[in-house]
Design an enzyme around this catalytic site. Structure first.
Site, PDB file in Angstrom:
ATOM      1  N   GLU A 164       0.852  -1.140  -0.067  1.00 41.92           N
ATOM      2  CA  GLU A 164      -0.203  -0.096  -0.044  1.00 41.92           C
ATOM      3  C   GLU A 164       0.775   1.250   0.003  1.00 41.92           C
ATOM      4  O   GLU A 164       0.749   2.018   0.923  1.00 41.92           O
ATOM      5  CB  GLU A 164      -0.995   0.026   1.293  1.00 41.92           C
ATOM      6  CG  GLU A 164      -2.003  -1.267   1.287  1.00 41.92           C
ATOM      7  CD  GLU A 164      -3.124  -1.017   2.255  1.00 41.92           C
ATOM      8  OE1 GLU A 164      -2.977  -0.030   3.089  1.00 41.92           O
ATOM      9  OE2 GLU A 164      -3.864  -1.755   2.448  1.00 41.92           O
ATOM     10  N   GLU A 362      -5.353  -8.581   1.015  1.00 44.92           N
ATOM     11  CA  GLU A 362      -5.930  -8.378   2.433  1.00 44.92           C
ATOM     12  C   GLU A 362      -7.399  -7.876   2.510  1.00 44.92           C
ATOM     13  O   GLU A 362      -7.869  -7.434   1.464  1.00 44.92           O
ATOM     14  CB  GLU A 362      -5.334  -6.963   3.009  1.00 44.92           C
ATOM     15  CG  GLU A 362      -4.017  -7.305   3.763  1.00 44.92           C
ATOM     16  CD  GLU A 362      -3.632  -5.894   4.236  1.00 44.92           C
ATOM     17  OE1 GLU A 362      -4.507  -4.970   4.616  1.00 44.92           O
ATOM     18  OE2 GLU A 362      -2.334  -5.615   4.137  1.00 44.92           O
TER      19      GLU A 362
HETATM   20  C1  FCB Z   1      -4.194  -1.998   5.594  1.00 44.67           C
HETATM   21  C2  FCB Z   1      -3.027  -2.345   6.067  1.00 44.67           C
HETATM   22  C3  FCB Z   1      -2.905  -3.368   7.259  1.00 44.67           C
HETATM   23  C4  FCB Z   1      -4.134  -3.152   8.110  1.00 44.67           C
HETATM   24  C5  FCB Z   1      -5.221  -3.033   7.321  1.00 44.67           C
HETATM   25  C6  FCB Z   1      -6.572  -3.090   8.367  1.00 44.67           C
HETATM   26  O1  FCB Z   1      -4.353  -0.796   5.123  1.00 44.67           O
HETATM   27  O2  FCB Z   1      -2.170  -2.807   5.054  1.00 44.67           O
HETATM   28  O3  FCB Z   1      -1.682  -3.139   7.683  1.00 44.67           O
HETATM   29  O4  FCB Z   1      -3.711  -2.329   9.183  1.00 44.67           O
HETATM   30  O5  FCB Z   1      -5.442  -1.959   6.709  1.00 44.67           O
END
Ligand code: FCB
Length: 458
Positions: A164, A362
């Site tokens: 990110e 994620e």
């Molecule tokens: C993302 C991050 C991760 C975590 C989630 C909830 O942006 O990559 O580390 O904090 O959000």
């Protein structure tokens, strides 16, 4: 009835070093920008920092055993640059040795390691000389990436350069709510370019070092823009938001350079052009084997009557569009639950990426969880969130999207950045006083999905 995933679909869970490891002053680890930022009064809820985290640096065997119990075939984790190179440049063998042990332990249990090289914990020593604001950070990062690869590359096939860059650059250097806490729109854009340059430069170097079976990637966070109306003004608001939030990072990685419309939207800042040198865009566009898709929530946008009015959102330089409050149901961190956006996003990405496979790297939800007297965590809402989002992924695959895997965020409740320990995203509950782990009902649900390679139809 259940919805079955492709037979080679990759299942797993994800974490990040600073959020779980703890042991910040052990084995020669150097300070990171998150240690420094967390020490600023008011920067992190409750004045918390990455200690104790989940004490994973010492309890990693227990955590790998838990993954084994849950039957997770893959684990995405990050290596901490300040452990491997405490001053950003000089190797600390004890830091590298930790990841060596972790990888061996995972492989012993048949769990595939996916390594992310940078999940926001820059060595403070590099920040002291300018951090991501400096162009030569790309060379420093490449050096670090090669160092880790030299040690683990014989056993690790999946490498992600950055997690990110949007958050690291825009929240870290623009809004200032993440480390290093800089508030400067121009600095945020320059930092973004340097992140992408570091990604491309490291990707090229790792490609040379690695063998045929190696897969290189970057993980990007996407927030699809939703508008209530479909007129010209709303469509343009969607274009502006989506352009800077999503395409600004994706298109250069795909070798297409920055989107022209976004550069035009940002021209008033005169920030980016001087930072982009000849040859940069071909470096940034070094080919990747998959794109990691982090998805949590969409953003609801509305056009402003004056197109020059600064936006209320976190995007540096954005004008003429505001972000509206999210609509219920929300998770405890205040994010909207909207699984349909994940389907649409994956289908759009599949078309846009033209042949580059996708992995949901994620996805997950924060809720307030309690361990009941009988030792169970009945996190019904997280289970529902997971089921709905897994069905959304399935729907995207059914519509032809080339999605190769799904990694739940997160294996463990952990240090949630500026929210400290107030937001629990884990499949496994962590009591931060005792470090006791309790598999939540959602963790058992996810284990069942993995075992069946299928999600219940409703
Ligand atoms: C993302 C991050 C991760 C975590 C989630 C909830 O942006 O990559 O580390 O904090 O959000």
């Amino acid at each position: 009835m259940e919805q079955v995933f492709p037979s080679d679909f990759l299942w797993g869970a994800a974490t990040a070093a600073y959020q779980i490891e703890g042991s910040l002053h052990v084995d020669g680890r150097g300070p990171s920008i998150w240690d420094t930022f967390a020490a600023v009064p008011g920067a992190v809820l409750g004045g918390a920092d990455g200690d104790p985290g989940c004490d994973h640096y010492r309890r990693y065997r227990e955590d790998v055993a838990l993954m084994g119990e849950l039957g997770l075939p893959a684990y995405r984790f990050s290596t901490a640059w300040p452990r491997v190179m405490p001053d950003g440049r000089t190797v600390e063998p004890r830091g590298l040795a930790f990841y060596d042990r972790l990888v061996d332990d995972l492989l012993d249990r048949g769990i595939r390691p996916l390594v992310t090289l940078y999940h926001w914990d820059l060595p403070q020593a590099l920040q002291d000389v300018g951090g991501w604001g400096r162009r030569d950070i790309a060379a420093r990062f490449t050096d670090y990436a090669c160092t880790v690869h030299e040690r683990l590359g014989d056993r690790v096939a999946d490498w992600t350069t950055l997690n990110e860059p949007f958050c690291s650059a825009f929240l870290g250097y623009g809004l200032g709510v993440h480390a290093p806490g800089v508030q400067d729109e121009r600095a945020a854009l320059v930092a973004a370019h340097h992140h992408l340059l570091a990604h491309g430069s490291a990707t090229r170097a790792l490609r040379e070092l690695g063998g045929a079976g190696q897969r290189l990637s970057i993980v990007l966070n996407f927030s699809p823009a939703l508008a209530d109306r479909d007129d010209d003004a709303h469509r343009d608001a969607v274009r502006r938001f989506d352009g800077l939030h999503n395409r600004f990072f994706l298109d250069p990685v795909l070798g297409r350079g920055y989107p022209e419309d976004v550069l035009a939207d940002l021209a008033h800042l005169r920030a980016l052009e001087p930072a982009i040198h000849d040859g940069d865009l071909s470096t940034v566009g070094a080919s990747v084997d998959w794109i990691g898709v982090n998805y949590y929530a969409p953003s609801r946008v509305v056009p402003l009557s004056d197109p020059h009015t600064p936006s209320n959102c976190e995007l540096p330089g954005l004008r003429g569009v505001d972000v509206l409050p999210p609509r219920g149901p929300l998770t405890s961190i205040g994010w909207e639950q909207h699984p349909g956006s994940l389907t649409d996003l994956l289908v759009w990405l599949d078309e846009h990426c033209a042949g580059v496979p996708l992995v949901v790297s994620e996805n997950g939800a924060a809720f307030t969880d309690v361990v009941d007297a009988d030792g169970r965590v009945r996190d019904v809402r997280r289970t529902r969130y997971l089921a709905e989002h897994l069905r959304a992924v399935h729907a995207a695959i059914a519509r032809g999207a080339d999605v190769r895997g799904y990694l739940a965020w997160s294996l463990l409740d952990n240090f949630e950045w500026a929210f400290g320990y107030t937001q629990r995203f884990g499949l496994v509950h962590v009591d931060f006083d005792t470090q006791r782990r309790t598999v939540k009902d959602s963790g058992r649900f996810f284990a069942d999905v993995v075992a069946r390679n299928a999600v219940p139809a409703n």
